[in-house]
Design a protein around this motif. Sequence first.
Motif, PDB file in Angstrom:
ATOM      1  N   ILE A  77      24.794   3.095  77.739  1.00 43.10           N
ATOM      2  CA  ILE A  77      24.383   4.311  78.444  1.00 43.10           C
ATOM      3  C   ILE A  77      23.415   3.954  79.570  1.00 43.10           C
ATOM      4  O   ILE A  77      23.543   4.443  80.698  1.00 43.10           O
ATOM      5  CB  ILE A  77      23.773   5.334  77.470  1.00 43.10           C
ATOM      6  CG1 ILE A  77      24.893   5.957  76.615  1.00 43.10           C
ATOM      7  CG2 ILE A  77      22.990   6.410  78.218  1.00 43.10           C
ATOM      8  CD1 ILE A  77      24.405   6.782  75.443  1.00 43.10           C
TER       9      ILE A  77
ATOM     10  N   ASP B 156      24.612   3.782  83.580  1.00 44.22           N
ATOM     11  CA  ASP B 156      24.010   5.005  84.118  1.00 44.22           C
ATOM     12  C   ASP B 156      24.772   6.249  83.648  1.00 44.22           C
ATOM     13  O   ASP B 156      25.182   7.092  84.446  1.00 44.22           O
ATOM     14  CB  ASP B 156      23.934   4.942  85.647  1.00 44.22           C
ATOM     15  CG  ASP B 156      23.023   6.020  86.214  1.00 44.22           C
ATOM     16  OD1 ASP B 156      22.105   6.469  85.497  1.00 44.22           O
ATOM     17  OD2 ASP B 156      23.238   6.436  87.369  1.00 44.22           O
ATOM     18  N   LEU B 157      24.959   6.322  82.348  1.00 47.49           N
ATOM     19  CA  LEU B 157      25.628   7.478  81.734  1.00 47.49           C
ATOM     20  C   LEU B 157      24.569   8.416  81.162  1.00 47.49           C
ATOM     21  O   LEU B 157      24.645   8.837  80.014  1.00 47.49           O
ATOM     22  CB  LEU B 157      26.582   7.010  80.631  1.00 47.49           C
ATOM     23  CG  LEU B 157      27.695   6.044  81.072  1.00 47.49           C
ATOM     24  CD1 LEU B 157      28.440   5.493  79.861  1.00 47.49           C
ATOM     25  CD2 LEU B 157      28.644   6.719  82.038  1.00 47.49           C
ATOM     26  N   SER B 158      23.574   8.723  81.971  1.00 43.09           N
ATOM     27  CA  SER B 158      22.410   9.472  81.503  1.00 43.09           C
ATOM     28  C   SER B 158      22.737  10.874  80.993  1.00 43.09           C
ATOM     29  O   SER B 158      21.925  11.492  80.321  1.00 43.09           O
ATOM     30  CB  SER B 158      21.353   9.542  82.601  1.00 43.09           C
ATOM     31  OG  SER B 158      21.915  10.093  83.779  1.00 43.09           O
ATOM     32  N   SER B 159      23.921  11.369  81.291  1.00 42.35           N
ATOM     33  CA  SER B 159      24.304  12.690  80.779  1.00 42.35           C
ATOM     34  C   SER B 159      24.714  12.619  79.304  1.00 42.35           C
ATOM     35  O   SER B 159      24.903  13.649  78.666  1.00 42.35           O
ATOM     36  CB  SER B 159      25.444  13.272  81.607  1.00 42.35           C
ATOM     37  OG  SER B 159      26.598  12.454  81.495  1.00 42.35           O
ATOM     38  N   LEU B 160      24.848  11.405  78.771  1.00 46.90           N
ATOM     39  CA  LEU B 160      25.241  11.216  77.371  1.00 46.90           C
ATOM     40  C   LEU B 160      24.071  10.738  76.528  1.00 46.90           C
ATOM     41  O   LEU B 160      23.198  10.027  77.010  1.00 46.90           O
ATOM     42  CB  LEU B 160      26.343  10.155  77.264  1.00 46.90           C
ATOM     43  CG  LEU B 160      27.733  10.503  77.755  1.00 46.90           C
ATOM     44  CD1 LEU B 160      28.637   9.279  77.624  1.00 46.90           C
ATOM     45  CD2 LEU B 160      28.316  11.653  76.986  1.00 46.90           C
ATOM     46  N   THR B 161      24.106  11.093  75.249  1.00 46.25           N
ATOM     47  CA  THR B 161      23.186  10.514  74.275  1.00 46.25           C
ATOM     48  C   THR B 161      24.014   9.571  73.412  1.00 46.25           C
ATOM     49  O   THR B 161      25.248   9.695  73.359  1.00 46.25           O
ATOM     50  CB  THR B 161      22.561  11.601  73.378  1.00 46.25           C
ATOM     51  OG1 THR B 161      23.593  12.198  72.590  1.00 46.25           O
ATOM     52  CG2 THR B 161      21.848  12.658  74.196  1.00 46.25           C
TER      53      THR B 161
ATOM     54  N   GLN C 238      26.500  11.273  71.277  1.00 47.81           N
ATOM     55  CA  GLN C 238      27.670  11.842  71.950  1.00 47.81           C
ATOM     56  C   GLN C 238      28.720  10.795  72.307  1.00 47.81           C
ATOM     57  O   GLN C 238      29.859  11.137  72.586  1.00 47.81           O
ATOM     58  CB  GLN C 238      27.243  12.559  73.232  1.00 47.81           C
ATOM     59  CG  GLN C 238      26.419  13.795  73.001  1.00 47.81           C
ATOM     60  CD  GLN C 238      25.846  14.336  74.300  1.00 47.81           C
ATOM     61  OE1 GLN C 238      25.299  13.600  75.112  1.00 47.81           O
ATOM     62  NE2 GLN C 238      25.976  15.641  74.480  1.00 47.81           N
TER      63      GLN C 238
END
Length: 88
Positions: free
Chosen positions: A13, A17-22, A25
Amino acid sequence: MNELIEELKTKLIKLLDLSSLTPAQLDAQARLVGGELGIDSIDVLEMAVMVEQDYGVVINSQEVGEKVFASVASLAAYIESNRAGGAA
């Protein structure tokens, strides 16, 4: 192995840079490359470098990489079976 999967989710993540994910998720079985995350060849290279630096495991061919980066679970399994000194 579950601990490694959770660790990899967190690292991926941040790295991609997949900051929209936790981490919760990010499905460990979901397709990484060619899936909904939009991971491209540059991302694969970054993941391969991270795996080598952080775990001492080299992914030295495209054929191996395609299998290893199929999912977070397959990546964790590959690291576990190829880590120096065996499973941690």
